[in-house]
Design an enzyme around this catalytic site. Structure first.
Site, short mmCIF file in Angstrom:
data_model
loop_
_atom_site.label_atom_id
_atom_site.label_comp_id
_atom_site.label_asym_id
_atom_site.label_seq_id
_atom_site.Cartn_x
_atom_site.Cartn_y
_atom_site.Cartn_z
N GLU A 246 -1.91 -3.98 8.31
CA GLU A 246 -1.98 -3.82 6.43
C GLU A 246 -2.67 -3.06 6.50
O GLU A 246 -3.66 -2.81 5.86
CB GLU A 246 -2.66 -5.21 5.67
N CYS A 280 -4.99 -0.98 -2.27
CA CYS A 280 -3.67 -0.23 -1.71
C CYS A 280 -2.53 -0.08 -2.67
O CYS A 280 -1.78 0.87 -1.70
CB CYS A 280 -3.65 -1.01 -0.30
#
Length: 489
Positions: A246, A280
């Site tokens: 991720e 993110c």
């Protein structure tokens, strides 16, 4: 002073590697000191986990869940204490870290539900028996945690891994070791058996040793694209190991229509600057339609961003955001801002270091519309770039012009444009009239391209924590009524 900061095989031991400390990014006050794990200690933790795996995997799901739910209860009871630790280590305001710990609590029930829905057991009756589906744990999972959500994001790997029957060796970011230590102590209090969860502290060398251990069966990683690519290279030629990456994003928010200007500004602020831009999914690019409405939005966006309250984690009243993770990170952002200006970007709001030797920085807004060859990078902080466009085709092309593919958003009342984005946008998260930073743990979370390797986390974390086992079953064996050609019995 240094202390027993590693948890290996149910014992707190001191790292035998080099010592280091972490400081509050804003005040530079030392908040934690410890020693790195050596390569030998990494192997001790992995070997202990390997020995613990069979018993944990055969512990009933009910008993595993009981321990994990005790952990959730302890999180709830220690919410403020853990939130203060996260705030001191990251400089995030207390209001935000309280929500982080609450997300850790909620993750348990969501992960239990995901386990049953995504990786449970099913049986289909057949005329001569049954076809069944079960899921088995991988074994020893190495979990690498990031610094931006040092409690919530590793928790999103650890909890589903343990529910499925895996054991875990956890290496947090070297910038947030205190949060990891405090969290693991709650697992210990919850009654997790020895070596089912092990904690290793350290930097790059510790991480490399963990990823290379012959005892691990998988790596679950949340962090930067550069580190994710490094892990991918390390595990090249090891298809027997599950790898879930991720990573980051260079995310675009397309602003097509502006009806309520302050509502759009609020959404853009939340998308670009919450957590000091250290999510993110933050909007690194604002793609704004040309015209008077877009001009007015930009002016108002600059005004609101300039007036954002930035300060210490425990200030009263609470600030909107604290600092970035370190002075080094702040300096890198200031350098990135200057590099963009040198390339031709027009500074609309200049990022400044608000205190000497501090990670407190103000937001930066740059117009890069006329600048060719802007670096396709994730500037992990409160820095966003504006692009202007004339038609939606151009906006979509700009949004997709990145090696990343984590999130993209649209501001417009026109559902037809959103439906088009759902088809043409290259991103794992596509939001409509919602902040890019908004996500649900009851949905998958992840991206494509340089943002991940098709192993979405959150609700889909259950998928990479267990592998499917299909069976054809019959309690009795009997000769079929009709034999295949060529067989005589």
């Amino acid at each position: 002073m240094s202390h027993a900061n590693l948890w290996i095989d149910g014992n707190w031991v001191q790292g035998q590697g080099k010592s280091w400390n972490t400081c509050n990014p804003v005040s530079q006050q030392v908040v934690w000191q410890g020693n790195e794990a050596t390569a030998q200690q990494v192997e001790q933790a992995c070997e202990a986990a390997r020995q613990a795996f069979p018993q944990w995997a055969t512990t009933s799901l009910t008993d595993r869940i009981a321990i994990i739910e005790r952990f959730a209860l302890l999180l709830e009871q220690n919410k403020e204490a853990l939130a203060k630790i996260i705030s001191q280590e990251t400089s995030k305001p207390l209001w935000e870290t309280l929500t982080e710990v609450q997300s850790m609590v909620a993750k348990v029930a969501i992960s239990i539900r995901a386990y049953h829905q995504r990786t449970g057991k099913s049986i289909t009756e057949m005329a001569d028996g049954a076809a069944s589906l079960r899921h088995r744990p991988h074994g020893v999972m190495a979990v690498f945690g990031p610094y931006n959500f040092p409690g919530h994001l590793p928790n999103g790997h650890i909890v589903p891994a343990l529910i499925a029957g895996n054991v875990v060796v956890f290496k947090p970011s070297e910038l947030t070791p205190w949060t990891a230590e405090a969290t693991v102590k709650l697992w210990q209090q919850a009654g997790l058996p020895n070596a089912v969860l092990n904690l290793l502290q350290g930097s790059r060398e510790t991480g490399i040793a963990l990823a290379q251990s012959e005892h691990i069966d998988g790596v679950l990683f949340t962090g930067s694209a550069s580190t994710g690519y490094q892990l991918h290279r390390q595990l090249a030629g090891a298809p027997e190991k599950i790898l879930a990456l991720e990573m980051g994003g260079n995310n675009a928010l397309i602003i097509e229509d502006i009806d309520d200007i302050d509502a759009v500004v609020h959404l853009a602020i939340q998308s670009a600057f919450i957590s000091a831009g250290q999510r993110c999914t933050c909007a690194r690019r604002l793609i704004i339609k040309n015209g008077q409405a877009g001009d007015a939005f930009i002016q108002r966006f600059i005004e609101v961003a300039r007036d954002l309250v930035i300060g210490d984690w425990d200030a009263e009243p609470q600030p909107f955001m604290g600092g970035v993770i370190s002075v080094k990170a702040a300096e890198a952002l200031l350098k990135a801002q200057q590099n963009l200006i040198d390339l031709g970007a027009r500074s609309l709001l200049e990022m400044k270091q608000l205190r000497e030797n501090s990670a407190l920085v103000s937001p930066a807004i740059l117009d890069v519309t006329a600048v060719p060859d802007i670096p396709d990078e994730e500037y992990f902080g409160p820095l966003t770039c504006i692009y202007r466009y004339d038609d939606f085709d151009e906006a979509l092309k700009l949004a997709n012009s990145t090696r990343f593919g984590l999130s993209v958003g649209l501001v417009s009342p026109k559902r037809a444009l959103f439906e088009r984005m759902l088809i043409e946008a290259r991103a794992g998260i596509v939001n409509w009239n919602k902040p890019l930073t908004g996500a649900s743990s009851a949905a998958p979370f992840g991206g494509v391209g340089a943002s991940g390797n098709h192993r979405a986390s959150a609700f889909y974390a259950a998928d990479y924590c267990a592998w499917p086992m299909a069976s054809l079953e019959s309690e009795q064996l009997s000769l079929p009524e009709k034999l295949s050609p060529g067989i005589v019995l």
